[in-house]
Scaffold this active site. Structure first.
Site, PDB file in Angstrom:
ATOM      1  N   LEU A  98     -41.554 -27.309 -78.023  1.00 24.93           N
ATOM      2  CA  LEU A  98     -40.791 -28.428 -78.197  1.00 24.93           C
ATOM      3  C   LEU A  98     -39.769 -28.908 -77.417  1.00 24.93           C
ATOM      4  CD1 LEU A  98     -41.268 -29.158 -82.403  1.00 24.93           C
ATOM      5  CD2 LEU A  98     -42.506 -30.160 -80.298  1.00 24.93           C
ATOM      6  N   ASP A  99     -39.269 -29.861 -76.907  1.00 22.25           N
ATOM      7  CA  ASP A  99     -38.156 -29.832 -76.101  1.00 22.25           C
ATOM      8  C   ASP A  99     -36.991 -29.845 -77.376  1.00 22.25           C
ATOM      9  OD1 ASP A  99     -39.615 -30.918 -74.141  1.00 22.25           O
ATOM     10  OD2 ASP A  99     -39.367 -33.105 -74.526  1.00 22.25           O
ATOM     11  N   ALA A 100     -35.809 -29.502 -76.528  1.00 23.52           N
ATOM     12  CA  ALA A 100     -34.626 -29.263 -77.466  1.00 23.52           C
ATOM     13  C   ALA A 100     -33.984 -30.349 -78.086  1.00 23.52           C
ATOM     14  CB  ALA A 100     -33.266 -28.985 -76.526  1.00 23.52           C
ATOM     15  N   LYS A 186     -42.911 -38.013 -74.211  1.00 26.57           N
ATOM     16  CA  LYS A 186     -42.182 -38.868 -73.314  1.00 26.57           C
ATOM     17  C   LYS A 186     -42.641 -39.450 -72.031  1.00 26.57           C
ATOM     18  CE  LYS A 186     -38.153 -36.123 -75.211  1.00 26.57           C
ATOM     19  NZ  LYS A 186     -37.446 -34.951 -74.777  1.00 26.57           N
TER      20      LYS A 186
END
Ligand code: URA
Length: 240
Positions: A98-100, A186
């Site tokens: 998962l992205d930060a 995104k």
């Protein structure tokens, strides 16, 4: 189990690090030098630098990942990591990323074969995201998200998309994906001109995090592990 996998699961090193130890002659199996091809069974005695390495049980941890934490074991920039958040005696590593700035469900495990299959697009493991996006996506945008949108690494696989909330400058979309490319949600939302402001993964492979606060984690119950194994076509009894 291969010797490097045994050492990795025991928390001695990553698989690659274990290979280095083996090559350096620091690993013995039943008193003999271990080799890269050595297979370790239940009765074998493994030692590193003369110290016995105990077999680690399989571990499965579900984390409610908070924002600002990176999905790696170590971060060169010194940011907190998901592995650091999960205080588990076994060396568990995240399944996928998962992205930060993304929050939500993240599975960590030392079960290599299960992790490999869960992350492989062939098994189409469902991942449910709640994306707060700019504007109010219409039918055309939803249809495109469902059918597949053109990204620089190819058209996305069919997905489910619905609006959970509209009103004001943003809306909340629920997207269910069966693949896991980098920044996929995104990029998909950007492609239909509704950039993501905030992203949360509410479920991963059927596992939700509503009962966990951000930063909290829990071990999976045996029936949850069984269900995961069934989901990706692994035999029930292979987890021992
Ligand atoms: N898609 C994204 O864009 N980011 C994530 O963290 C997960 C899926």
């Amino acid at each position: 189990m291969r010797l490097n996998a045994f050492l990795a699961r025991a928390g001695v090193a990553s698989r690659r690090g274990a290979d280095e130890l083996i090559r350096a002659g620091r690993v013995r199996v039943n008193g003999e030098p271990g080799e890269l091809s050595t297979v370790v069974g239940a009765r074998d005695v493994v030692e590193v630098d003369g110290r016995r390495v105990e077999r680690q049980p399989l571990a499965y941890v579900l984390l409610h990942k908070p924002a600002g934490v990176v999905t790696t074991a170590r971060d060169p920039q010194g940011r907190p990591t998901v592995v650091g958040l999960v205080s588990h005696p076994a060396r568990v590593v995240p399944v996928g990323r998962l992205d930060a700035d993304t929050t939500g469900a993240l599975l960590l495990t030392n079960d290599g074969p299960l992790a490999h299959r869960l992350a492989h697009p062939r098994y189409g493991v469902p991942k449910v995201y709640e994306a707060e996006v700019e504007g109010s996506p219409g039918e055309e945008a939803l249809r495109a998200l469902r059918a597949g949108v053109e990204l620089e690494d190819g058209v996305t696989a069919p997905a489910d998309a619905r609006v959970l909330r509209r009103g004001g400058p943003t809306s909340v979309l629920e997207l269910t994906l069966h693949e896991g490319r980098k920044h996929q949600v995104k990029r998909m939302c950007e492609a239909v001109r509704h950039p993501v402001r905030r992203l949360h993964r509410s479920r991963y492979a059927g596992l939700g995090v509503d009962d966990l606060s951000p930063g909290e984690s829990r071990s999976l119950a045996a029936d949850e592990v069984r269900r995961l194994r069934e989901l990706v076509g692994l035999a029930r009894d292979a987890a021992a």
